[in-house]
Structures are given as structure tokens and as C-alpha cells.
Design a protein around this motif. Structure first.
Motif, PDB file in Angstrom:
ATOM      1  N   UNK A 139       0.825  -1.217   0.000  1.00 54.22           N
ATOM      2  CA  UNK A 139       0.000   0.000   0.000  1.00 54.22           C
ATOM      3  C   UNK A 139       0.853   1.258   0.000  1.00 54.22           C
ATOM      4  N   UNK A 140       1.994   1.229   0.713  1.00 53.13           N
ATOM      5  CA  UNK A 140       2.871   2.413   0.755  1.00 53.13           C
ATOM      6  C   UNK A 140       3.428   2.701  -0.635  1.00 53.13           C
ATOM      7  N   UNK A 141       3.891   1.645  -1.325  1.00 53.82           N
ATOM      8  CA  UNK A 141       4.425   1.849  -2.673  1.00 53.82           C
ATOM      9  C   UNK A 141       3.332   2.364  -3.619  1.00 53.82           C
ATOM     10  N   UNK A 142       2.149   1.823  -3.509  1.00 51.72           N
ATOM     11  CA  UNK A 142       1.081   2.207  -4.430  1.00 51.72           C
ATOM     12  C   UNK A 142       0.491   3.571  -4.073  1.00 51.72           C
ATOM     13  N   UNK A 143       0.199   3.806  -2.783  1.00 49.16           N
ATOM     14  CA  UNK A 143      -0.548   5.002  -2.392  1.00 49.16           C
ATOM     15  C   UNK A 143       0.350   6.181  -2.027  1.00 49.16           C
ATOM     16  N   UNK A 144       1.408   5.920  -1.226  1.00 52.14           N
ATOM     17  CA  UNK A 144       2.263   7.029  -0.781  1.00 52.14           C
ATOM     18  C   UNK A 144       3.282   7.417  -1.847  1.00 52.14           C
ATOM     19  N   UNK A 145       3.891   6.418  -2.480  1.00 50.08           N
ATOM     20  CA  UNK A 145       4.896   6.701  -3.508  1.00 50.08           C
ATOM     21  C   UNK A 145       4.229   6.976  -4.852  1.00 50.08           C
ATOM     22  N   UNK A 146       3.131   6.267  -5.117  1.00 48.42           N
ATOM     23  CA  UNK A 146       2.411   6.496  -6.362  1.00 48.42           C
ATOM     24  C   UNK A 146       2.807   5.588  -7.494  1.00 48.42           C
ATOM     25  N   UNK A 147       3.414   4.448  -7.194  1.00 54.74           N
ATOM     26  CA  UNK A 147       3.761   3.504  -8.257  1.00 54.74           C
ATOM     27  C   UNK A 147       2.502   2.797  -8.752  1.00 54.74           C
ATOM     28  N   UNK A 148       2.351   2.631 -10.053  1.00 53.66           N
ATOM     29  CA  UNK A 148       1.205   1.877 -10.575  1.00 53.66           C
ATOM     30  C   UNK A 148       1.254   0.434 -10.065  1.00 53.66           C
TER      31      UNK A 148
END
Length: 881
Positions: A139-148
């Protein structure tokens, strides 16, 4: 311009410093207090005790550029080095760490900001992997960092779950990978970062230590989850500098240029030559750093790994056409390029370069012979249709020619062959069994078990820093390795008490001696040892009455012996400091002995100390003694001690808290021994001998205090006696001795001239007794009072006088006989001196041999000389028939 590797390193460290992390200097490649590791192989190793909760420091976040070695055990990259673009023996691990402070969110965001911001790596080329069950990290990679979502990949435990061991701290990890684009040759149905097709390159691993795994496999959340990250500098440099291979980065460019210059081989033409160039460049870095951190070539442990790496590099040098020592020249380039980040390299340059040169020279002496043996064995193997080199051949290469097993394996692979590893291990086991059989001593596992049981109940508290006498209680007695309730007069006993002033042998300092008394008896203590843990045993002999378990006891250390030991122990510290000051920081301690009567100090150095160096070292130490600098004794954490400049000994193991001994501003060491209150107590230090005990290791012995004074008095008494014998004042002794030596030389020359004259007369007499055997002129005679050298001279003169023939001379003395036999050059085709003397010597009960024109022998039956002379005549007749 892309960032240089040195800029990448500094950018990383400063990034985390600005975010409150403590910049911690790289630890040694030799791990401190961790017997499970040969070398530091990851950035987290110096912090292992923090992660385990066994140590506390004054910071909770840190960042490092840690030098690492991976050549053995689980992380064994040696075989791949040189053949792949990214495997190395030595590498630098950049890392940031949190010890119960921040966790996943900050670790991931820091990494992404640094990689895409400061380093400028294109975010579109990056993917992240997480542990399949770690929804939080996903979730951190997807939501906080913004990775697809398609660039955040879930992988299994083998790829994205890290553990320190089978049990203990562990947790999921997240990795950042660079995507080089689809590889058309990939055959995997699903090409993700777990695929080894070459499309993906991991550049950073973020470990989230959040669980404690027990023996059953159960995971319990840790009270203070931690962060351990590692980014290989070599890989980062390749990506940032936009090159495919780490060897194309500036970390290797200068080193490879020097190797190409030395070898005359140009990189990029022959793939196999490129492998050798890469191996040499990589291994030169490893051996430079290992020697710089105090590892010396040997046949065991870390020294053997160093030897393997160095010899592998030397062999690849031969493949490049370089058949002389050259790695020392490449090491100079390594030192030039890496000293900015690791200044200890330049400080120890002379030592590093010389140790590498010596080891390379030693190997090259045997390499040619070993390769010839191996090539012959390979030819025979192929001729027989075999594919596996016999283990006994592999062992011979290892034992006789110094070929590490993996070097032999390397060479065999180039021929498409393998080695019989089981056969090698069997041969090695046989050798070890022979060595054990030759050793007369033996351990006693039963006694060790008893020590273990006693130690479970008793922890002896040491009070010897504060006092030399104390009252305690006897908790155990051992007589001849057996637990007893009582020990009686005349018996040798080991005593265990609750508290003791006796120092147990450790750190080079011998155990105290003294007296133990109870109401019923007395024991003369000769030694104190620490066989296990915190158990101290006092070894001695009952001199009066009897002593019993669970009785009150008074322990008194021999104050005079302790005081002498104290002076010598502090003397080793001052000597160590003076050696480093005079010779350089490469003069590192390799061992010591501190006893009441002397001190011994072993250190790394390449050559014997000169008289000038010894005087300078003594002057420096005695100036410090005269200064009467007080001792400062402190307890602190190991990290604090090292940061304060304390010297730690590589072979020693240290706990959470360490004892630091300082004298003035010139000596600070970690030490648990007993020491003087001030340097003035030493009185005097005098070096009395030096010797070499191993390649690159010197030993000095010295005396302090009254021992040094008595030594000087002995020297004075010896000088006075010489002066008396020569009837000359001490000041005139050198001139008088020189005159005596000249007179002796002159007398020896006159004696030699007289002997020559006598020999000439003797040879004239002997030539009158020449007889012929089958047309060969023969002289056979016994000479009185002639040495082996004189016999040889006489044989030479007689051969010259007779022109053609055989001369046999013998000299008998004290039941032994010496023979010298010469044959003139025109007869050696038929009559060989070595063959003749062997047959003749057998007659007088001896053996011998030599060249075709001259040979010597000896025997123990001089009464049979006439038979020996007759045997010579018979041999000549047989040869001429």
C-alpha cells in the motif's frame, strides 16, 4: 556528467545525515565479537548486537558505507567473479538503519526520494517488489509513492523475506529494481525480478525487521521493529553512470587501465582475457582491503581465504602473460583511488603492498611446477576417458604446491572437467589424523563437562582491580579432574570460589599466583584460569592440612608478582603505541604475553627492527614513563570506545561494555587486564630481543622496572669480566676486540698457508704411491687429522697431479671414517664418482653419493678401510672389463 562513485557514496551519506542519521565509519572486514562470520559481508553486521537487543548506543538511526567481502559460506560469489558484470568479492554496501525509530513508511519514502531525486534515476525504469503477504508495504508503494500496481510486484518468501538465521529477528523486505527492458532470450513464462535472464537489476533492499521467529517457526512481533537497508555502490554506479557492467564504472576504470598496461592485454578483444582482467581488478581490491584490516596469508581461516583470492588473481595474471609479481602494483592503484573514503589504506600502504608482493613471490615459485603436474594429470585423465581429477592429485596440488582447491577447480572447468572433492577431503582427513596422532597431548571432555556444570551454579566475581586480598567461600574442588568435597596435603587441586582477587589468564596476561588459606589448611596457588564463561579456577597444591567445600577462605595474591605483571602489561601498551608511532599504523598487535618476569609483543612488520628504530622506540616509551602520566580507566560501549580512538585487537572478542585504558594522549586500548596507576611506576623499559615468528610478523621481548635494571646489571657484569680478561678499560673494549679479531684472522691465514704447504708435501708423497688398475691410475690412502674440507682439497690437488685417474682419500676419527673420491673428467663416462663411493662406503658401514667427478661418504667401520680400497680396485676392473 553522471555522478562519480565517490559522489554517489557521499550523496547517500549526506542525504541521511540531513534526516538525523548518525554517520558511522565503516567497520573492519574482520567482524568484531561474531564467531559466526569470517568476514563482514553486509552493512548490518556491525549493528547485529543492536538488532538483537544486546547492545545500546547513543543513536537510534545510522547511515554507513560499509566495506564487505563475500567469498565463503552462504554468500559465496568467488566462482562468478569476472564472468558476470556484477559479482564481486569486495564491495561497498550503502545503508541506512533504524533501531526501533522509524519503520516502513519512512524507509520506503527515503529510498524513493534518494533514487529518483538525488540520483536522478528515471522512475519509469523502476519497479518495487514486496513480500506476498506484506499488504502494508504494498500500500505504501502504491498510495504514498504512487507507483502503478503493475510495477509493485508481490513475490514469495524465498525472494522477499529476510532472516538473520533459522531463529531470531526476521521480516519481509522490499526491493527496488531497474528494468532494462524485455529480454527476447528469456524463456521464463513469467519474467519478474526473480528471473535471472538479465532484464532486472536489484539496486536497493529494504528489510523490515518486525518479527522474532522461534524454533517452531512461529512469528512474534518485535516490540521495536527496525530497518536495515543495503544498496550496493557498484550496482548504483553502473545504473547512474549508464553502463551495463560494474567493471565499466569509475570504481574499476583506473584499476583495469593499470592491469592492461602491465599485461599488454587490451580489454574487449578476447572474452576469456576480459575474464582474467576482471578477476585481477576485483581481487586486487579485496586483497588490499583485507591486508589493510590486518588479515595475513595463512593456511586456515581468514588468512586462507585471503591466500585463495590472491593466488587466484596471480594465476589469472599468468593467463594474461604476466609471470612476475604484479598485484602489488595494482594494489597501489586501489589505494590511490580508495583512500579518500578509507584513509587507513594510505596509512598502511607500505605494509599492504609488501605483504601482497611477498605472498605473490612465494606462490609464483611453485606455480609453474604445479601447473605442469596438473596439465600432465589432465592429459592422462583425458587419455583414459575420465572426467574427474582424482582427489589425491587435488590434495598434492594443495599440500605441495599451494593450489587452493577452488583454483584447481577453476582450471579444470576451463577444460570441461571436474575434481573428486570427496577424495580430496579423504586425503585431507588422513593428513589431519596423522597430525593428531603425532600430537602427544589430549583434551579431557569429561573435565570440560564438569566445568560446565560448576559454571551453571557459580559465577566468580573478580575483585582484583580493587584489592589483592579477599575473603570468600569455596564452592567446588577438583582433584585430578574429579569433583571432591575435600583436598588434602600434597594433592594438586583446582578451587572455585564466589569472589576472587586472582586475575585469570586472558588477553595475554598470565594468571596470578598467591596463597589460599582456610582454618584447616593452605594452598599455594600457581595459576588462575577461566575455563568457561565467568568461572575462575585457582590451580595449586595443598601445602598444609586439608581444605573443604563450603568453608570460608582467604585469598591473597602474590603482591610482588602482581606488581611486576602490572608493570609489564602497561609496558606492552606503551610499546604498542611507540611501535605504531615509529613504524606506522600497520604495526598491529598479533599477540602478547605478560608475565611477572618479562613481556612479549608480536606485531605486523616486514623486516627486523634496526638499532636506530629500537633506540627510537625505547626513547619514546621511556619519555612517556618519565612523564608519569596517570592511567585513566573507563567503561563504555564498544562503539564509543572505537570512536574515542581506542585500539581493539582483531583476534579479541568484546562484549557490550568494554574497559578502556588510557595513558596520557599517547595510548588508548581496550583491555581487561591489570595496569599501573601511572606510567612512572614502570621505572624503565628495555627491549632485550627481537625475532621473526611468521611471514610479516615480528616479536620483541622486553623488561620493565627491576627486571630491566637487573638485565642492565648483568650486561655491566659481563662487560666488566671481559675488561678484566682483556686487561683493558670498558671504553677501550671495542678497539681491543677488533685488534684481537684482526690478529686471529692473520693467524688463521698463516695456518691455512702452512696447511697448504703440508698438503702439497702430502700430495707429493701420495703420488709416489700411484698404482694402476686396468690402465687407470689410482691413489687410495688414509690421511691423519684431516677435515672433510681438507680431504676435498687434497683430492683436487691429487687429480691435477696425476692428470688422469681415480683418487680415494679417507680420514678416521673417534670410530667414524670420512671418504672423498674424485674422478678426472676423461673417465667420468665409465667411472662415476657417486656410484663408486656408494659401493666403497658400504664396505665401511656407511652411505654416500655425489657428482660424476666428485663424491663424499661416511661410515662407522674405519678398521675396514683396506677392504674399502680393495673394493675400489675391483669396481674399476669391472667397469673397464
Amino acid at each position: 556528467m553522471p555522478l562519480a562513485a565517490s559522489e554517489i557514496r557521499e550523496t547517500f551519506l549526506r542525504f541521511f545525515e540531513r534526516r538525523g542519521h548518525r554517520r558511522v565509519a565503516s567497520a573492519s572486514l574482520v567482524p568484531d565479537a561474531d564467531p559466526t562470520l569470517l568476514f563482514t559481508n553486509a552493512g548490518m553486521v556491525p549493528f547485529k548486537r543492536l538488532f538483537l537487543g544486546e547492545e545500546a548506543r547513543d543513536y537510534v538511526t545510522a547511515t554507513t558505507a560499509q566495506k564487505c567481502i563475500r567469498v565463503s559460506g552462504k554468500h559465496n560469489d568467488l566462482e562468478n567473479v569476472g564472468r558476470t558484470p556484477r559479482h564481486h568479492t569486495f564491495f561497498e554496501m550503502l545503508g541506512n538503519f533504524s533501531f526501533g525509530d522509524y519503520f516502513k513508511q519512512e524507509a520506503i519514502e527515503y529510498a524513493w526520494e534518494l533514487v529518483t531525486g538525488e540520483f536522478g534515476i528515471d522512475a519509469e525504469r523502476l519497479v518495487a517488489t514486496v513480500y506476498a503477504k506484506d499488504d502494508e508495504a504494498y500500500d505504501i508503494w502504491r498510495d504514498a509513492v504512487g507507483l502503478p500496481e503493475q510495477r509493485v510486484l508481490r513475490l514469495g518468501e524465498s525472494e522477499n523475506f529476510w532472516s538473520m538465521g533459522d531463529t531470531g529477528p526476521c521480516g519481509p523486505c522490499a526491493e527496488i529494481h531497474v528494468d532494462f527492458g524485455e529480454n527476447q532470450r528469456c524463456t521464463s513464462p513469467v519474467c519478474d525480478p526473480s528471473c535471472d535472464c538479465g532484464r532486472w537489476l536489484e539496486i536497493w533492499n529494504l528489510v523490515f525487521m518486525q518479527f522474532d521467529r522461534d524454533a517452531s517457526g512461529k512469528l512474534t512481533p518485535l516490540p521495536k521493529p527496525s530497518i536495515d537497508t543495503g544498496a550496493g555502490l557498484e550496482r548504483l554506479a553502473a545504473v547512474i553512470q549508464n553502463v551495463h557492467s560494474n567493471y565499466d564504472t569509475d570504481l574499476f576504470r583506473g584499476i583495469l587501465a593499470r592491469v592492461q598496461e602491465i599485461s599488454g592485454v587490451t580489454r574487449g578483444i578476447d572474452p576469456e582475457k576480459d575474464v582474467s582482467l576482471h578477476v585481477v581488478a576485483d581481487h586486487a581490491r579485496a586483497i588490499s582491503f583485507l591486508v589493510g584490516d590486518g588479515v595475513l596469508p595463512s593456511n586456515e581461516g581468514r588468512g586462507y581465504v585471503l591466500r585463495r583470492i590472491l593466488r587466484r588473481a596471480a594465476r589469472h595474471g599468468v593467463l594474461l602473460g604476466v609471470e612476475r609479481p604484479f598485484l602489488c602494483e595494482v594494489a597501489n592503484v586501489v589505494i590511490d583511488e580508495m583512500s579518500g573514503a578509507y584513509p587507513e589504506l594510505s596509512e598502511r600502504r607500505a605494509f599492504i603492498v609488501d605483504r601482497i608482493r611477498r605472498e605473490e613471490e612465494r606462490f609464483l615459485e611453485t606455480l609453474t611446477k604445479g601447473l605442469a603436474l596438473l596439465e600432465d594429470a589432465i592429459d592422462r585423465l583425458r587419455a583414459s576417458g575420465g572426467t574427474q581429477l582424482p582427489g589425491e592429485v587435488v590434495f598434492k596440488l594443495y599440500d605441495t604446491f599451494g593450489f587452493p582447491v577452488d583454483l584447481t577447480e577453476d582450471i579444470l572447468k576451463g577444460h570441461g572437467l571436474a575434481q573428486d572433492r570427496a577424495g580430496f577431503e579423504a586425503a585431507m582427513g588422513s593428513q589431519r589424523a596423522r597430525a593428531r596422532a603425532a600430537w602427544r597431548g589430549s583434551g579431557d571432555a569429561r573435565v570440560d563437562e564438569i566445568y560446565g556444570r560448576v559454571a551453571a551454579d557459580v559465577k566468580t566475581v573478580f575483585r582484583g582491580y580493587e584489592t589483592l586480598e579477599i575473603e570468600s567461600r569455596i564452592r567446588a574442588l577438583l582433584v585430578d579432574g574429579v569433583l571432591r568435597d575435600e583436598a588434602r596435603e600434597g594433592e594438586t587441586v583446582e578451587i572455585v570460589v564466589e569472589e576472587t582477587p586472582f586475575y585469570a589468564e586472558s588477553g595475554g596476561q598470565v594468571g596470578d599466583r598467591g596463597l589460599v588459606t582456610t582454618e584447616g589448611g593452605s594452598v599455594e596457588i600457581r595459576d588462575a584460569q577461566r575455563p568457561t564463561g565467568e568461572l575462575v579456577v585457582h590451580r595449586g597444591r595443598v601445602t598444609r592440612g586439608a581444605i573443604r567445600v563450603d568453608t570460608a577462605v582467604r585469598l591473597a595474591v602474590d603482591a610482588e608478582a602482581r606488581a611486576a605483571t602490572v608493570r609489564n602489561h602497561s609496558g606492552t601498551h606503551l610499546l604498542h603505541a611507540a611501535l605504531r608511532a615509529e613504524l606506522g599504523p600497520q604495526a598491529m598487535q598479533k599477540g602478547s604475553l605478560v608475565a611477572p618476569d618479562r613481556l612479549r609483543f608480536d606485531f605486523t612488520h616486514d623486516a627486523p627492527l634496526s638499532d636506530v628504530e629500537i633506540c627510537a622506540i625505547e626513547d619514546r616509551v621511556n619519555a612517556w614513563i618519565e612523564r608519569d602520566a596517570p592511567a585513566l580507566i573507563r567503561e563504555m560501549s564498544y562503539a564509543e570506545a572505537i570512536e574515542a580512538g581506542a585500539i581493539a585487537i582483531f583476534e579479541e572478542k568484546y562484549g557490550d561494555r568494554v574497559r578502556v585504558i588510557s595513558f596520557g594522549d599517547f595510548s588508548t586500548e581496550l583491555c581487561g587486564g591489570t595496569h599501573a596507576r601511572a606510567t612512572g611506576e614502570l621505572g624503565l623499559l628495555k627491549i632485550v630481543s627481537q625475532s621473526g615468528i611468521a611471514a610479516g610478523v615480528r616479536r620483541v621481548e622486553a623488561l620493565t622496572g627491576l627486571g630491566a635494571l637487573e638485565h642492565l646489571r648483568e650486561q655491566e657484569r659481563a662487560l666488566a669480566r671481559i675488561a678484566e680478561l682483556l686487561r683493558a678499560p670498558v671504553a677501550e673494549l671495542p678497539a681491543r676486540v677488533e685488534k684481537l679479531l684482526e690478529e686471529r684472522k692473520s693467524a688463521e691465514q698463516q695456518l691455512a698457508a702452512l696447511r697448504r704447504a703440508q698438503r702439497g708435501a702430502a700430495t707429493a708423497d701420495l703420488t709416489a704411491n700411484v698404482h694402476e688398475v686396468s690402465g687407470v691410475r689410482v691413489v687410495a690412502a688414509a690421511i691423519e687429522d684431516a677435515s672433510a674440507g681438507e680431504l676435498r682439497g687434497l683430492v683436487d690437488e691429487l687429480r691435477n697431479r696425476i692428470g688422469s685417474g681415480v683418487v680415494l682419500l679417507a680420514a678416521a676419527s673417534e670410530g667414524r671414517v670420512s671418504l672423498a673420491l674424485g674422478v678426472t673428467a676423461d673417465l667420468t663416462a665409465q667411472l662415476r664418482a657417486g656410484d663408486l663411493v656408494r659401493e666403497v662406503a658400504a664396505v665401511v658401514g656407511g652411505k654416500g653419493g655425489g657428482r660424476p667427478d666428485f663424491a663424499q661418504a661416511g661410515g662407522d667401520a674405519p678398521e675396514r678401510l683396506e677392504d674399502a680400497f680393495a673394493r675400489l680396485d675391483a669396481l674399476i676392473e669391472e667397469a673397464r672389463a
